[in-house]
Motif scaffolding. Sequence first.
Motif, short mmCIF file in Angstrom:
data_model
loop_
_atom_site.label_atom_id
_atom_site.label_comp_id
_atom_site.label_asym_id
_atom_site.label_seq_id
_atom_site.Cartn_x
_atom_site.Cartn_y
_atom_site.Cartn_z
N ASP A 18 2.32 3.79 -3.88
CA ASP A 18 2.34 2.82 -2.78
C ASP A 18 3.49 1.82 -2.95
O ASP A 18 4.20 1.50 -1.98
N PHE A 46 7.07 10.35 -1.48
CA PHE A 46 6.32 9.14 -1.79
C PHE A 46 5.00 9.05 -1.03
O PHE A 46 4.23 8.11 -1.23
N ASP A 47 4.72 10.00 -0.14
CA ASP A 47 3.46 10.00 0.59
C ASP A 47 2.37 10.75 -0.16
O ASP A 47 1.22 10.80 0.29
N ARG A 107 6.81 3.55 -2.29
CA ARG A 107 7.05 3.76 -0.87
C ARG A 107 7.41 2.45 -0.18
O ARG A 107 8.33 2.40 0.67
N ASP A 162 10.84 1.73 1.66
CA ASP A 162 10.88 1.24 3.04
C ASP A 162 11.68 -0.06 3.13
O ASP A 162 12.47 -0.25 4.08
#
Length: 444
Positions: A214, A190-191, A217, A221
């Motif tokens: 974004d 996801f980065d 991610r 998180d």
Amino acid sequence: MRPLRLHTRISLVLTGLAGSLCAILVGLWLHGARQGIHEEIEAANRVSGQWLAVLVERLPANAADLQAALAPLGRIRANELQLLDAAGRLHYRSPPPTYKAGRQAPDWFGELLRPQIAPRVLAVGELQLRLVPDASRAVIDAWDDLCAVAGWALGLLGLLFVVVSRALDRALRPLDEVMRALQRIGYGRFDLRLPVFPVPELASLSKAFNGMADRLRAAVDDNVRLETERELAQRLQSRLEEERRQIARELHDEMAQGITAVRALAGAVIQRTAEQPVVQAPAQHILAVTGELQDGVRRILHRLRPLPGGELAARLNDYCANWRRQHETVALQLRVALDGHEPDDALAAAVLRIVQEGLTNVARHAAASEVELSVSGDDGVLRVALRDNGRGAGGRSAAAGCGLGLTGMGERVAGLGGSLQFFTPAGGGFGLVATLPLYSLEEA
């Protein structure tokens, strides 16, 4: 069969469109060629006919001499000269063309372009001179031109396909990068972010992709954080339950045993001081106080030890049987109808606490002779109904020594997402109905 790539499909479509345009142009060219051949053959036939008309006046009228006179003329351009007698027999035919001798265009092509012009007939005595139009050489020229044009067109179409395919491959190369990025995101990368491409449409695509990455991610998180918090809460709850069990064991082993010992001593004192009122009265008071202490410790132990949901009916029966023994002047009727809707541990513990608090209020404040208690589960809710025939007035307020009281009972019910209602029965007394949702039991 493996599907074609996008740039190959687009190249085929563009090449097909170009081929269709070429086919239209070829059709227009064939139409013009047909008109040109018709005009050329018609003009040649007319001129040749006029020339023969002048020549016939000087030619002999017999077949042999006329044939001898025609032989030196050879072939007349775009026409065939024939000599026929009165019976239609052929005496002479001009020689075949030497231009592109031996070659003929395909029959379908000749039928498409060959003009329909009637032969010219000139009479020489009893003989006939026929001038037959011959467009075969013009047609073969048109066929050769068409083959040359078709060859060039096919070559250009092939070149167009290659050029367009290469250009699209280069222009759509960022899409391959997008596909690889999507595959990596599918594996949890996801980065990963896409660069902003110079093409506006692809730049919008890269911005949308980066925004999606974004959000993914952030969602991951959040899920990790929630999972961590959930795990921490579970550990804290497990630790809290363990602490409560330890406290319950210590209360049972230390305080409860001590109270029981004091109660036994007080009972022994009462038995041995029947004739000593000064000593017996304090002993009876001690016995009563220790009884209350035992009840309080028992309630504390019940609060500290979680109640398994599957044991609710049995615990209610045990508690009500014990309550009847302590309050023999009050008739308690219990009805439990869960119909398989067993509550979870937290809900079962809440129901038992509500029943305990309600019956405690009845014993201390209602002065009732009859009590009806009903616990039922249906339609996704659990209902606890309690009704007595007492004086009713004192049942609506909390009082010291009665645990959480009705106020605490309402807070407990509200904390579980339920509702608590009070009412006055038709024959007097006091009643309450607690409605609790069976969250973890009813299936959607």
